[in-house]
Design an enzyme around this catalytic site. Sequence first.
Site, PDB file in Angstrom:
ATOM      1  N   ARG A 168       5.710 -12.874   9.687  1.00 31.02           N
ATOM      2  CA  ARG A 168       6.314 -11.573   9.444  1.00 31.02           C
ATOM      3  C   ARG A 168       7.577 -11.470  10.280  1.00 31.02           C
ATOM      4  NH1 ARG A 168       2.827  -6.684  11.613  1.00 31.02           N
ATOM      5  NH2 ARG A 168       4.810  -5.634  11.305  1.00 31.02           N
ATOM      6  N   GLU A 173       0.862  -1.178   0.000  1.00 32.47           N
ATOM      7  CA  GLU A 173       0.000   0.000   0.000  1.00 32.47           C
ATOM      8  C   GLU A 173       0.903   1.234   0.000  1.00 32.47           C
ATOM      9  OE1 GLU A 173      -3.463   2.237   2.655  1.00 32.47           O
ATOM     10  OE2 GLU A 173      -2.416   0.482   3.448  1.00 32.47           O
ATOM     11  N   LYS A 208       3.018   1.374   9.945  1.00 35.93           N
ATOM     12  CA  LYS A 208       3.228   2.634   9.226  1.00 35.93           C
ATOM     13  C   LYS A 208       2.546   3.802   9.929  1.00 35.93           C
ATOM     14  CE  LYS A 208       2.067   0.756   5.214  1.00 35.93           C
ATOM     15  NZ  LYS A 208       1.772   0.595   3.778  1.00 35.93           N
TER      16      LYS A 208
END
Length: 727
Positions: free
Chosen positions: A441, A221, A451
Amino acid sequence: MSQYQLTLAAKSQLTGFPQLIAAAVINHIQPTSPIDISIVDDALVDKSVPESSVALKGPDSTTYGAEALKTLIAAFPTELYGKDEKKLSDEWVTYAYEHLTKKDFKLLNVALLKLESHLNFRSFIVGYSPSLADIAVWGVLRANSVVSAAVKGGTFINVARWYKFFESSPYFGGAVEIYNKDLTEQRKASKVGQKKESRASFDIELIDAKEGEVVTRFPPEPSGYLHIGHAKAALLNQYFAQAYKGKLIIRFDDTNPSKEKEEFENSIVEDLELLGIKGDKVTHSSDYFDVMYNYAIQMIKDGLAYVDDTPLETMREQRGEGIPSARRDRSVEENLKFFEEMKNGTEIGLKSCLRAKISVDDNNKTLRDPVIYRTNLTPHHRTGTTWKIYPTYDFCVPIVDALEGVTHALRTIEYRDRNAQYAWMLKALKLRNVHVWDFARVNFVRTLLSKRKLQWFVDKDLVTGWDDPRFPTVRGVRRRGMTVEGLRNFILATGPSKNIINLDWSLIWAGNKKVIDPIAPRHTAVLTKDVVKVALSGGPEKDIIEDKLKHKKNPDIGTKKVIFSSNVLIDQDDAKTLKDGEEFTLMDWGNAIVQKIHTNAEGVVTSIDAKLHLEGDFKKTEKKITWLADTKDATPVELVDFDHLINKDKIEDDENFEDFLTKVTEFHANALADLNVRDLKVGSIIQIERKGYYRVDKAATATEPAVLFTIPDGKTVQRYGAKPTSA
């Protein structure tokens, strides 16, 4: 060839997991001479020797079982013992093999009670870091089939906490996972008379994967800069696309105009190129806005979606409690009408959302009528004001994956609960199937990867930007001194495992050191604070400049100018270690003898009189001291070091990260460096002798010093005379 070969017998009552783990740790610490590890699917390695499920063949002899474990540790770095911990560690090794190998639950229960009590106020069995004791005890417990029920039963809370911590380690649980897979492959091969093929731990054997037909995708994104977590996802997707001679799609998931910017998209492209990642095709989710809108209309007409104007908090409560929305049974006509209001961005539309009609009370809460479209009047950075409604990630991704021909969607494990939702969308819209593979992850201690949270630091001016050297972004770690090779090696080494682990930054920086050490030019610097002048009698009458190798072990790096003078500078810390009459070594020059040490009232050394003694034997001196000629050619530099932005290893879901900010995260120290440093360019990586590795963040000018950022090397940071500065 390795001097040590470790052989593990698979068909044994006690698998040699302690020895396997020790070898894995040692191979990480000392990769230049790795221990060869082999697995034999036999009952014993040597039937004449007890405990021979494990055999360690060394230069002199072969040892077995617990003794093999001790031999391994004794022959390699002492980090696994710690200071004065050998005796305690050896005692726990003995305890592990004598008491924790029991198959009788009652006897094992007594042994575990001692361990439970011992771990009451400890994170590790001995000392403050993992040691041989942890390796032995954890490995024995992991090999004991009775332990699982005991540890997971809830009786031994401390043991369970400690056990699960190491289970998530790539060198404990990870080593066992690779062992089990290796053994499984070996047994498969033996059944068909094949010799076992050595395969990378990456080989997860993608379902229905056919060479030349695999298509993967990396869908970032564009709402922030690429960080290490994203880099791992990108590299894994590229790895499997190339492994199967398939294709990789880079797709920007640009469905939230409130957060996304062209700036972020451009930076992601640049950082991916830096990592050597280039998609066979670059697309955007926004390319499919028309298509996704039509699929939403189709779902409404099929009775599989409805428009809901329930207030957000109420909707959240209803989903949590499994209560259906009052709007769930609206007619198709009503839903089409109100969806049009959403599309036009009207006052009614702004209060509404489109929800998939899946379930109201499924145990998997992601299936409780998830939102698939929202209204947003913010102009989109690519489509402008054309659209006022935007699909959610969970609606968009399966559709675009199917349309773009993706065969395997690799995504992080936190999406696992959403896999059922992903599959439901494909089935409801009659789209082709896409296989999903979850991988863990990458998490780092004392590090935020969100973020949103990273943006908070930027907005509060607590960092210099998204490329701040304290940030886990690709640009941040690159500015700190991480090499592309080091970053790629680390990410690929973590592989596609499903094990969620919190890694210490020392692991990635230690790997980076292996890349930079052979090629980093060596330079010299002394701290200006309380710098000590040394007058050398018998030194050169006039300054002498000679060409010396920048790297003694790598002549290809070239040469540098070194000034030899009768007046030199040394660090205050070094000067304080010297005594009158002591002989010491001036590194890369020769020996000198202290004649007189001058100090002030505070005990600070102000100057030293010494006599050059080049005939002296440097092998016999205790002190090897860095020095710099006291001339106008010295280059002023500023040495900068950093700490983590947060001071807790892991921020829990119910905790606010703002409560755990590190007060001081930046440290500065002024120094003088050799004249060659003035010619270094931004981005150059060097080693300052006895001080560490540095990256040039700002080159020296006629009026400004060079600014050098410390590059961690995987060891404890020593901030040489650094003055703390708030971030």
